[in-house]
Design a protein around this motif. Sequence first.
Motif, mmCIF file in Angstrom:
data_model
loop_
_atom_site.group_PDB
_atom_site.id
_atom_site.type_symbol
_atom_site.label_atom_id
_atom_site.label_comp_id
_atom_site.label_asym_id
_atom_site.label_seq_id
_atom_site.Cartn_x
_atom_site.Cartn_y
_atom_site.Cartn_z
ATOM 1 N N ARG A 13 -6.624 2.795 2.310
ATOM 2 C CA ARG A 13 -6.020 1.706 1.537
ATOM 3 C C ARG A 13 -6.173 0.392 2.323
ATOM 4 N N THR A 24 -5.247 -4.397 7.540
ATOM 5 C CA THR A 24 -6.410 -3.515 7.701
ATOM 6 C C THR A 24 -7.492 -4.214 8.515
ATOM 7 N N PRO A 54 0.832 3.806 -5.431
ATOM 8 C CA PRO A 54 -0.472 3.775 -6.096
ATOM 9 C C PRO A 54 -0.470 2.727 -7.203
ATOM 10 N N VAL A 57 -6.315 3.020 -7.762
ATOM 11 C CA VAL A 57 -6.205 2.905 -6.295
ATOM 12 C C VAL A 57 -5.063 3.830 -5.895
ATOM 13 N N SER A 58 -5.448 5.042 -5.469
ATOM 14 C CA SER A 58 -4.446 6.084 -5.217
ATOM 15 C C SER A 58 -4.170 6.314 -3.743
ATOM 16 N N GLN A 59 -5.046 5.845 -2.880
ATOM 17 C CA GLN A 59 -4.840 6.068 -1.449
ATOM 18 C C GLN A 59 -3.648 5.236 -0.969
ATOM 19 N N LEU A 60 -2.758 5.854 -0.188
ATOM 20 C CA LEU A 60 -1.545 5.182 0.274
ATOM 21 C C LEU A 60 -1.628 4.872 1.761
ATOM 22 N N HIS A 61 -0.899 3.864 2.136
ATOM 23 C CA HIS A 61 -0.810 3.466 3.545
ATOM 24 C C HIS A 61 0.571 3.835 4.052
ATOM 25 N N GLN A 91 -9.018 -0.300 -2.125
ATOM 26 C CA GLN A 91 -9.238 0.782 -1.180
ATOM 27 C C GLN A 91 -10.732 0.951 -0.987
ATOM 28 N N GLY A 103 0.791 -1.223 0.000
ATOM 29 C CA GLY A 103 0.000 0.000 0.000
ATOM 30 C C GLY A 103 0.816 1.262 0.000
ATOM 31 N N ALA A 149 -4.988 -4.984 -5.521
ATOM 32 C CA ALA A 149 -4.957 -3.724 -4.773
ATOM 33 C C ALA A 149 -6.392 -3.291 -4.518
#
Length: 317
Positions: free
Chosen positions: A233, A238, A182, A301-305, A223, A179, A221
Motif C-alpha cells: 500500500r 512509503t 481498503p 485497493v485492498s492491500q493494507l498498511h 498500491q 492505508g 488511494a
Amino acid sequence: MSEEHRETGTGWPEPAEPERPAGPASEPDPRPDAPDPDELSPLAPAGPVEQEDVPPPAEEPGAVAEEPGAAEEPSPAEAKPVSRRLTSAGAMIAVLLALLGFTLVVQLKTTSTDPTLAATREEDLVRISSDLDSRERRLRQDIEALEDSQRQLRSGEQGRQAALEEATRRADELGILAGTLPAVGPGLSVRFDGPDGPDGAISAARILDAVQELRGAGAEAMQIAGSDGTAVRVIASTYFVDGPTGGLVVDGRRLNGPYTILVIGDPATLRTALNIPGGVVASVEEAGGNVTPEDSEAVEVSQLHAPIKLEHARPVS
C-alpha cells in the motif's frame, strides 16, 4: 448817566483801547506797552501767510477708480503662496503617476508568458485546462458537502446523529488515506515494463515520480504490485529503493518487475498527468521502457498498511 449809576459806580462805559498809530514801519511803536522790536522775529512775514496750493496726487496711468464697497484684489505677494501650493500639488501628482507607470511595467514583465507553457502543444494546454476545471468542480462539491454538514450539525434534533455520521465519514476517509482501510472506485491500472535498476528505464526514481504525479492529479488511494503478486500500500511515508540485484524495495519489501500501480481517482485527470510533456511516460519511453495505463470503473485497493504507533505526536485539543 442816571443817578443810580453815579451812586453805585456801575454802568460806566469801559475805556476804549488806544489804536496803534499808523506811521512808517521803521518808527517804533509809541505805545508804552508795545513789544520791543528786537523781540519780533526778523523771519516772520510782514503780512498774513497764505497756504500754498498743493496739487492733488496724480493718478497712475491705467489705474481704475475704486468704487465704494468694491473688494480689494489680492496683491502679488498674497498670490505667491497659492502659486506655490499649486506647484507642489502638480509635482506630487507627477510623482504618483510616475510610480503608477513603473508598477504597471514591473507587473507586465513579471506576468510575461512562461517559456515552458509557450513551447507546450495546444492539445496539452487544452488537457491541462480541462484538468484544472475538473479539480475546481471537485473542490466546489467538497465545499458544498461541508456546508451541508455544517447546516445539519447546527440543526436541533438531527445534530447529534449528523455529528456521529460526520465523525464516521471522516474516520473512513482518514483510514483510506492512512492505508488502514481498503478502498474501491474508478481509476487507472498503470503497468511499467522495461529494464529495472538505477540505470534502467524502470528505476526507483521514475516510480516515485509516477506516484507524485498521480498524487498531484488527485489520486486518493494507491498500491503497487510486482510480477509475483506481492503488493504494498502506498501512503505518505512509503519509500522506493533500487534493489542491489535488481527490482525494487518498497517499504522494506522486495518487488520484481514488471510493476503495476492501482490508483483510485478521476481516470481522465490521472491519464493527463502521466502523459504531460516531459513527464513519466516520456522519460520511461526515452529510456527504452513502456508505460500502459488502463481505465477502470472499479479499481480495488485492498492491500493494507500496518497502523503507525505514534510515540511523540499528540492531537491538539
